[in-house]
Design a protein around this motif. Structure first.
Motif, PDB file in Angstrom:
ATOM      1  N   ALA A 137      39.502  50.181  44.513  1.00 52.85           N
ATOM      2  CA  ALA A 137      39.583  49.673  43.139  1.00 52.85           C
ATOM      3  C   ALA A 137      38.562  48.576  42.878  1.00 52.85           C
ATOM      4  N   LEU A 138      38.327  47.707  43.866  1.00 51.24           N
ATOM      5  CA  LEU A 138      37.384  46.617  43.662  1.00 51.24           C
ATOM      6  C   LEU A 138      35.956  47.128  43.535  1.00 51.24           C
ATOM      7  N   LEU A 151      32.068  38.870  31.897  1.00 51.87           N
ATOM      8  CA  LEU A 151      32.544  37.876  32.853  1.00 51.87           C
ATOM      9  C   LEU A 151      33.142  38.577  34.066  1.00 51.87           C
ATOM     10  N   ASP A 152      32.592  38.301  35.256  1.00 55.55           N
ATOM     11  CA  ASP A 152      33.064  38.928  36.489  1.00 55.55           C
ATOM     12  C   ASP A 152      33.979  37.960  37.224  1.00 55.55           C
ATOM     13  N   LEU A 153      35.275  38.239  37.179  1.00 58.29           N
ATOM     14  CA  LEU A 153      36.265  37.430  37.896  1.00 58.29           C
ATOM     15  C   LEU A 153      36.910  38.236  39.019  1.00 58.29           C
ATOM     16  N   GLY A 154      36.272  39.330  39.396  1.00 60.39           N
ATOM     17  CA  GLY A 154      36.880  40.221  40.382  1.00 60.39           C
ATOM     18  C   GLY A 154      36.390  40.023  41.800  1.00 60.39           C
ATOM     19  N   VAL A 155      35.085  39.959  42.008  1.00 64.76           N
ATOM     20  CA  VAL A 155      34.529  39.911  43.362  1.00 64.76           C
ATOM     21  C   VAL A 155      34.846  38.565  44.014  1.00 64.76           C
ATOM     22  N   GLY A 156      35.367  38.598  45.236  1.00 64.06           N
ATOM     23  CA  GLY A 156      35.841  37.389  45.900  1.00 64.06           C
ATOM     24  C   GLY A 156      34.793  36.641  46.683  1.00 64.06           C
ATOM     25  N   VAL A 157      33.778  36.126  46.007  1.00 63.45           N
ATOM     26  CA  VAL A 157      32.786  35.273  46.656  1.00 63.45           C
ATOM     27  C   VAL A 157      32.681  33.974  45.858  1.00 63.45           C
ATOM     28  N   PHE A 158      32.306  32.898  46.549  1.00 59.32           N
ATOM     29  CA  PHE A 158      32.104  31.639  45.846  1.00 59.32           C
ATOM     30  C   PHE A 158      30.875  31.731  44.961  1.00 59.32           C
ATOM     31  N   ARG A 159      30.958  31.140  43.785  1.00 57.17           N
ATOM     32  CA  ARG A 159      29.809  31.054  42.889  1.00 57.17           C
ATOM     33  C   ARG A 159      29.668  29.614  42.407  1.00 57.17           C
ATOM     34  N   MET A 191      38.643  41.737  35.988  1.00 57.15           N
ATOM     35  CA  MET A 191      39.490  41.187  37.046  1.00 57.15           C
ATOM     36  C   MET A 191      40.249  42.327  37.703  1.00 57.15           C
ATOM     37  N   ALA A 192      40.882  42.064  38.839  1.00 58.75           N
ATOM     38  CA  ALA A 192      41.678  43.083  39.512  1.00 58.75           C
ATOM     39  C   ALA A 192      42.841  43.512  38.634  1.00 58.75           C
ATOM     40  N   GLY A 193      43.325  44.716  38.873  1.00 60.76           N
ATOM     41  CA  GLY A 193      44.377  45.286  38.034  1.00 60.76           C
ATOM     42  C   GLY A 193      45.676  44.508  38.047  1.00 60.76           C
ATOM     43  N   ASN A 194      45.920  43.729  39.115  1.00 60.18           N
ATOM     44  CA  ASN A 194      47.157  42.941  39.177  1.00 60.18           C
ATOM     45  C   ASN A 194      47.014  41.564  38.546  1.00 60.18           C
TER      46      ASN A 194
END
Length: 397
Positions: free
Chosen positions: A22-23, A39-47, A370-373
């Protein structure tokens, strides 16, 4: 005769189709979206404030040192860079580590550490069940399942109320049997951002002792919630309180070494004799899984931890990353009452109390991914975009 000797085709057609990640699908959708304000709030990296994921200064300096001094790229052993594991153990476990009872090895990322620990558990106690709090990182259950272990989820977090439901967790864990495994997030819970209190950690340690459960801590964000020692305090408490404990660790986030895959696994045993057996089996399994771990990322971490100036600079930059994340948490918490709990939570992630339908509408109508949850990466925001997100969310509260 030639027909009898013809090779039998491999039955690849018997493979079962697998659901798409899903990601990865979310990344593709965001990339294809032409809207400039998406706006990308999904990928889990620091920005950072410019939405870049930079290489840390200390990492750059360590790489330069390694490039100028490294004399060989010969193989490491199956245990990897043991000086790396020793220096890192000082940061993570501190005085909680009992060297006679604890075996540690380098692994390819925190995922490799989790899988190696899962394989060892499957070999030592194939009938064990791994209890995993819901929600959790989506890859947790598959890692243990692919190793042949049973998994069961237990209630951990009340999404609607944005808080831990500890009473329900203890009630459901009443079904756990001696020898079962309890998976725990050491700090900065992914995806909720909600961590246990000191009293709740003490209750978890008491539960594990009373019911004969093995705690398996996944610590992937040390230093990104609070200071290094604070984020490791719960893990140290578990290792001090119980004879057997497992820790999977990732340097990907707090050193910004995502693509270098830098992790470690430590297992504490009841005594030195069991520890020797554990270590031998860890190395045998590691040899079969990846033979020898990659050196570069671990060498960077070791170089930083062994050089006082580099370590100070790393901790300074890490503090800046942490301050940015916690500042954005505070801004979200102040912007709307339904987001207030986010201010008390920690780490890169939070779960918005919205339905999947609202997640889809935010993506389609506002270009907010963002992720589906409802999990968002806090570091994907900025002071400018926090009001944008809050305004888009308001109709869904």
């Amino acid at each position: 005769m030639s027909e009898l000797l013809a090779p039998t085709p491999l039955p690849l057609g018997n493979l079962i189709d697998q659901p798409a990640d899903a990601l990865l699908g979310l990344i593709a959708l965001h990339r294809a979206d032409p809207r400039p304000e998406k706006l990308d709030l999904g990928v889990g990296v620091f920005r950072d404030d410019m939405q870049a994921t930079p290489v840390m200064r200390a990492v750059k300096a360590a790489e330069a040192h390694i490039a100028s001094t490294q004399a060989s790229k010969s193989y490491l052993g199956a245990e990897g860079d043991m000086l790396y594991a020793e220096r890192l153990a000082e940061v993570v476990l501190g005085s909680a580590i009992d060297h006679e009872r604890t075996a540690g090895v380098q692994t390819p990322g925190g995922t490799g550490a989790l899988r190696l620990g899962a394989e060892l558990l499957a070999r030592a106690h194939p009938g064990a069940t791994v209890w995993i709090g819901a929600p959790t990182w989506p890859n947790h259950a598959p890692i243990f399942g692919e190793a042949g272990l049973r998994t069961r989820s237990h209630r951990f977090y009340d999404i609607e109320r944005s808080r831990i439901d500890f009473a329900s967790m203890l009630d459901e864990l009443d079904n756990a049997r001696p020898g079962d495994v309890l998976l725990l997030h050491g700090c900065c819970h992914n995806p909720s951002g909600a961590d246990f209190s000191t009293g709740e950690w003490q209750a978890i340690a008491a539960l594990c002792e009373a019911r004969g459960l093995i705690p398996f801590v996944d610590l992937a964000y040390q230093g990104l919630g609070d200071e290094l020692a604070e984020d490791a305090a719960a893990t140290r408490r578990i290792f001090e309180a119980l004879p057997t404990a497992i820790l999977a660790y990732s340097c990907d986030k707090n050193f910004g070494l995502y693509r270098d895959r830098v992790g470690a696994l430590w297992i504490q045993s009841a005594n030195a004799g069991v520890n020797a057996l554990v270590r031998a089996n860890m190395l045998t399994l590691a040899r079969s899984l990846w033979s020898m771990p990659p050196d570069h990322g671990a060498a960077i971490v070791r170089t930083i931890l062994e050089d006082e100036a580099l370590r100070t600079d790393w901790e300074t930059e890490l503090a800046g990353m942490r301050a940015r994340i916690n500042g954005l948490r505070g801004a979200l918490a102040a912007a709307h009452p339904r987001l207030a709990p986010i201010g008390d939570q920690r780490g890169m992630f939070a779960m918005l109390p919205i339905a999947p339908e609202a997640v889809a509408q935010l993506r389609d109508q506002h270009g907010i991914y963002m992720a589906g949850n409802g999990r968002i990466n806090i570091a994907g925001l900025s002071a400018r975009t926090v009001p944008v997100l809050v305004a888009a969310l308001a109709p869904h509260f």
